[in-house]
Design an enzyme around this catalytic site. Structure first.
Site, mmCIF file in Angstrom:
data_model
loop_
_atom_site.group_PDB
_atom_site.id
_atom_site.type_symbol
_atom_site.label_atom_id
_atom_site.label_comp_id
_atom_site.label_asym_id
_atom_site.label_seq_id
_atom_site.Cartn_x
_atom_site.Cartn_y
_atom_site.Cartn_z
ATOM 1 N N CYS A 2 0.850 -1.194 0.000
ATOM 2 C CA CYS A 2 0.000 0.000 0.000
ATOM 3 C C CYS A 2 0.882 1.239 0.000
ATOM 4 C CB CYS A 2 -0.854 -0.022 1.266
ATOM 5 S SG CYS A 2 -1.708 -1.587 1.493
ATOM 6 N N ARG A 27 1.207 2.100 -5.966
ATOM 7 C CA ARG A 27 1.542 1.045 -4.998
ATOM 8 C C ARG A 27 0.329 0.195 -4.647
ATOM 9 N NH1 ARG A 27 6.308 2.019 -2.359
ATOM 10 N NH2 ARG A 27 5.617 0.636 -0.704
ATOM 11 N N TRP A 74 -3.698 -1.915 -1.279
ATOM 12 C CA TRP A 74 -3.657 -3.099 -2.127
ATOM 13 C C TRP A 74 -4.029 -4.238 -1.187
ATOM 14 C CZ3 TRP A 74 -1.575 -7.979 -2.715
ATOM 15 C CH2 TRP A 74 -1.622 -8.517 -4.008
ATOM 16 N N ASN A 100 1.156 -0.415 5.977
ATOM 17 C CA ASN A 100 1.575 -1.112 4.747
ATOM 18 C C ASN A 100 2.365 -2.337 5.192
ATOM 19 O OD1 ASN A 100 2.567 -1.928 2.282
ATOM 20 N ND2 ASN A 100 4.271 -0.470 2.328
ATOM 21 N N GLY A 101 1.897 -3.526 4.839
ATOM 22 C CA GLY A 101 2.590 -4.751 5.267
ATOM 23 C C GLY A 101 1.591 -5.808 5.683
ATOM 24 N N GLU A 481 9.785 -11.149 -21.317
ATOM 25 C CA GLU A 481 9.440 -9.791 -20.888
ATOM 26 C C GLU A 481 8.292 -9.220 -21.729
ATOM 27 O OE1 GLU A 481 9.427 -5.877 -19.204
ATOM 28 O OE2 GLU A 481 9.672 -7.943 -18.523
ATOM 29 N N LYS A 485 4.590 -7.989 -20.339
ATOM 30 C CA LYS A 485 4.005 -6.654 -20.576
ATOM 31 C C LYS A 485 2.575 -6.782 -21.105
ATOM 32 C CE LYS A 485 6.439 -4.528 -18.599
ATOM 33 N NZ LYS A 485 7.412 -5.181 -17.898
ATOM 34 N N GLU A 488 0.349 -8.005 -18.223
ATOM 35 C CA GLU A 488 0.068 -7.161 -17.056
ATOM 36 C C GLU A 488 -0.698 -5.884 -17.390
ATOM 37 O OE1 GLU A 488 3.412 -5.695 -14.826
ATOM 38 O OE2 GLU A 488 4.732 -5.835 -16.566
ATOM 39 N N HIS A 504 8.188 -28.944 -28.488
ATOM 40 C CA HIS A 504 8.037 -29.893 -27.373
ATOM 41 C C HIS A 504 6.708 -29.679 -26.652
ATOM 42 C CE1 HIS A 504 12.152 -31.047 -28.071
ATOM 43 N NE2 HIS A 504 12.511 -29.780 -27.996
ATOM 44 N N LYS A 603 3.237 -1.409 -8.005
ATOM 45 C CA LYS A 603 4.587 -1.160 -8.510
ATOM 46 C C LYS A 603 5.661 -1.813 -7.647
ATOM 47 C CE LYS A 603 7.625 0.792 -11.178
ATOM 48 N NZ LYS A 603 7.768 0.249 -12.507
HETATM 49 C C1 AGP Z 1 7.017 -5.501 -14.059
HETATM 50 O O1 AGP Z 1 6.466 -4.684 -14.997
HETATM 51 C C2 AGP Z 1 6.297 -5.565 -12.799
HETATM 52 N N1 AGP Z 1 6.103 -4.302 -12.254
HETATM 53 C C3 AGP Z 1 6.880 -6.559 -11.791
HETATM 54 O O2 AGP Z 1 7.006 -7.802 -12.404
HETATM 55 C C4 AGP Z 1 8.251 -6.165 -11.216
HETATM 56 O O3 AGP Z 1 9.230 -6.297 -12.174
HETATM 57 C C5 AGP Z 1 8.570 -7.074 -10.026
HETATM 58 O O4 AGP Z 1 7.577 -6.895 -9.052
HETATM 59 C C6 AGP Z 1 9.952 -6.784 -9.447
HETATM 60 O O5 AGP Z 1 9.993 -5.495 -8.962
HETATM 61 P P1 AGP Z 1 11.386 -4.819 -8.581
HETATM 62 O O6 AGP Z 1 12.223 -4.737 -9.818
HETATM 63 O O7 AGP Z 1 11.005 -3.468 -8.053
HETATM 64 O O8 AGP Z 1 12.023 -5.685 -7.527
#
Ligand code: AGP
Length: 608
Positions: A2, A27, A74, A100-101, A481, A485, A488, A504, A603
């Site tokens: 959060c 966040r 969150w 947060n936690g 990657e 993208k 997500e 395979h 994030k």
């Molecule tokens: C990627 O677009 C995401 N935001 C997520 O997979 C991110 O890369 C992952 O949570 C790792 O975050 P960090 O690089 O801040 O450790």
């Protein structure tokens, strides 16, 4: 994960808190709330959904008061409802708390507090903290917070107020980030610097198991067991403009277009052409053990994990190290027997990812030299590793990582170059890689000019329900990657696969409704990728291929072609990833998705 923000000073708090919340919204954004003290009277409002819903209510009601705390959520425990939104209060309604936690022993605490008469209003783990502090309170808010936290297991970043102390806010952390902002006659605290940058340049990072008492323009830090802590403020990198979207419709697009500068920042002052080597100040203190190193283990999550996967090939190419790339969330549970001369490298944009943090602590416990590659200055991973390198990509707001990924790849090449030149990599090889690296920012600009064309491409593919991404060697990580993208931000089920693995199993999925994006720059394994493309073509799969400029041989085999400038195979991912970012971005916009705040994501993942 959060976002929390707190303010105590001489200005009306509501505007500063709401602004701070909006900056922290990446966040977590399923519900939010605010509490403001105006003398002994308190104002508390919570709402479900994005911060703007809360803002509407608060602006209508216009609560006065120069001290307050706010939260954007969150959800971990309890659905996103008004009752579960923060701030939480105690039985008397005089304590206000945002968190947060995760409180791991909350059920036991809740049971004990309920049996002594406390009444709970939410399903959250957090609410126990408000009642626990109430149970310890006898006039000294800070002492009550300290005693309460002594009995808590789990992670927390909290801010607490009590209506009897309108000029005081108590914050504390263990595992979740808290940074203080020191202003003239005002003090702030937040989960990260983005909420503070507009108000101050002077920031102080709290360490684990520390408590801070904030009063206007002053703060006092102590440990949970009440020992005083002196800590200097650090000056923030990049002012408030770093967190503005400017002319771009989304932060993600802004950050995609900031990638040439991100690479320039990553290279600045780090190229030693005279010796054909990289200069990384943050590693100078550990150059000797790095020279002795035989094994490298890279730990990270999500996009940072894919940067690690790419790096495995780069380190194997430029050094004689044995390299493993591990998912941090799995690494920490393995029975580790780290060999002598093992170096562990933790990669993280935010520097706060709980799994990566736990994995690096495990590696430290096992005696490894632990390095960090981190974007957020002063973050926990940066402070807990033995040494490391900042990627200087600038603040990244879009939940989907883009520029931080490209700057991670750049720094990883510099790291491999530094270690390689300390072994058998020649001056000529080192120098030619440096020369090619310096061309990358301009070459990325050339790729970015294709954004409109890639938008047109997205109009023809964005309704696909499934997508396959394939690549080999350095491009395998880029396939993963690219698929991440699209997953997500456009919510399209997409899988990244090593192209050689296709036959395979995954080739069974191929039909005209299941498009493939193939990464086929003209390097080493190009011909092999072309055979994979022909296998897909034979099953009437639609194909988009990313290849090197002017490669006309591929056009007859695919439906659509995206060309990127020529560079060496090792550097090509810095170019081929850009069209994949743009493709996912345009698909997401065309599908009406919230690009900067995709559903269910955050994030910085500060919980396990
Ligand atoms: C990627 O677009 C995401 N935001 C997520 O997979 C991110 O890369 C992952 O949570 C790792 O975050 P960090 O690089 O801040 O450790």
């Amino acid at each position: 994960m959060c976002g929390i923000v707190a303010y105590v000073g001489n200005q009306t708090a509501r505007g500063i808190l709401l602004e701070g919340l909006k900056r922290l919204e990446y966040r977590g954004y399923d519900s939010s709330g605010i509490a403001i003290l105006n003398g002994a009277s308190a104002y508390l409002v919570k709402s479900v959904g994005k911060v703007e819903a809360l803002e509407q209510r608060v602006s209508q009601e216009g609560p006065e008061g120069v001290a307050g705390i706010a939260h954007t959520r969150w959800a971990t425990h309890g659905k996103p409802t008004e009752a579960n939104a923060h701030p939480h209060t105690d039985c008397s309604g005089r304590f206000f708390l945002v968190h947060n936690g995760i409180i791991e022993n909350y059920l036991a605490l809740r049971k004990r507090l309920s049996s002594s008469g406390h009444a709970f209003r939410s399903e959250t783990d957090t609410e126990v903290l408000a009642h626990l502090i109430e149970s310890h309170y006898s006039g000294d808010l800070e002492a009550a917070v300290r005693q309460a936290l002594m009995g808590v297991q789990g992670t927390f970043g909290i801010a607490v107020m009590h209506s009897a102390h309108p000029n005081q806010i108590i914050v504390a952390r263990r595992g979740s980030p808290i940074v203080l902002g020191v202003g003239k006659d005002e003090s702030l605290a937040a989960s990260d610097v983005t909420a503070l940058a507009k108000h101050t340049e002077q920031v102080v990072y709290l360490e684990d198991n520390e408590v801070a008492r904030l009063e206007p323009g002053q703060f006092w830090i102590t440990t949970l067991d009440n020992r005083a802590v002196r800590r200097e403020a650090t000056v923030l990198e990049g002012g408030p403009e770093a967190i503005d979207r400017g002319p771009f419709p989304h932060f993600m697009l802004k950050e995609i277009f900031e990638q040439p500068e991100a690479v320039e920042n990553a290279l600045r002052g780090r190229l030693n052409h005279a010796e054909g080597v990289a200069k990384l100040g943050g590693l100078e203190s550990v150059l000797d053990p790095l020279r002795q190193a035989r094994h490298l283990i890279i730990i990270s999550c999500g996009t940072s994990y894919y940067a690690g996967l790419y790096a495995r090939y780069v380190f194997e190419t430029l050094t004689d190290l044995t390299v493993e790339t591990e998912l941090a969330s799995e690494f920490r549970y393995r029975k580790l027997n780290l060999r002598q001369n093992t170096v562990v490298l933790a990669i993280s944009q935010s520097g706060e990812t709980a799994d990566t943090l736990a994995a690096l602590r495990e590696a430290k416990r096992k005696g490894a030299l632990v390095l960090g590659l981190v974007n957020v200055v002063g973050s926990t991973i940066a402070r807990e590793t033995h040494a490391g390198v900042y990627s200087h990509a600038g603040i990244e707001i879009g939940v989907a990582s883009t520029k931080s990924f490209v700057s991670q790849l750049t720094i990883l090449i510099l790291m491999a170059l530094l270690l390689g030149r300390g072994r058998d990599l020649s001056f000529e090889e080192g120098e030619s890689i440096l020369r090619d690296l310096e061309k990358i920012p301009e070459q990325i600009r050339e790729v970015l000019e294709q954004s409109d064309r890639i938008h047109e491409l997205a109009t023809r593919y964005c309704q696909a329900q499934h997508f396959l991404y394939i690549g080999r060697k350095y491009q395998y990580a880029i396939a993963l990657e690219g698929a991440l993208k699209l997953k997500e931000i456009a919510y399209i089920h997409s899988e990244g696969y090593a192209a050689g693995e296709m036959k395979h199993g995954p080739i069974a999925l191929i039909d005209p409704s299941f498009p493939t994006l193939a990464l086929a720059p003209e390097h080493g394994s190009y011909d092999k990728v072309v055979s994979n493309i022909q296998e897909i073509r034979a099953r009437e799969g639609r194909i988009i291929a990313v290849t090197s400029w002017g490669n006309t041989r591929l056009a007859p085999l695919v439906d659509d072609l995206i060309e990127v400038p020529h560079t060496r195979g090792l550097l090509a991912p810095l170019l081929t990833v850009v069209p994949l970012q743009l493709f996912a971005y345009h698909c997401a916009v065309l599908r009406g998705c919230d690009v900067d705040k995709p559903r269910n994501l955050a994030k910085s993942v500060t919980v396990e």
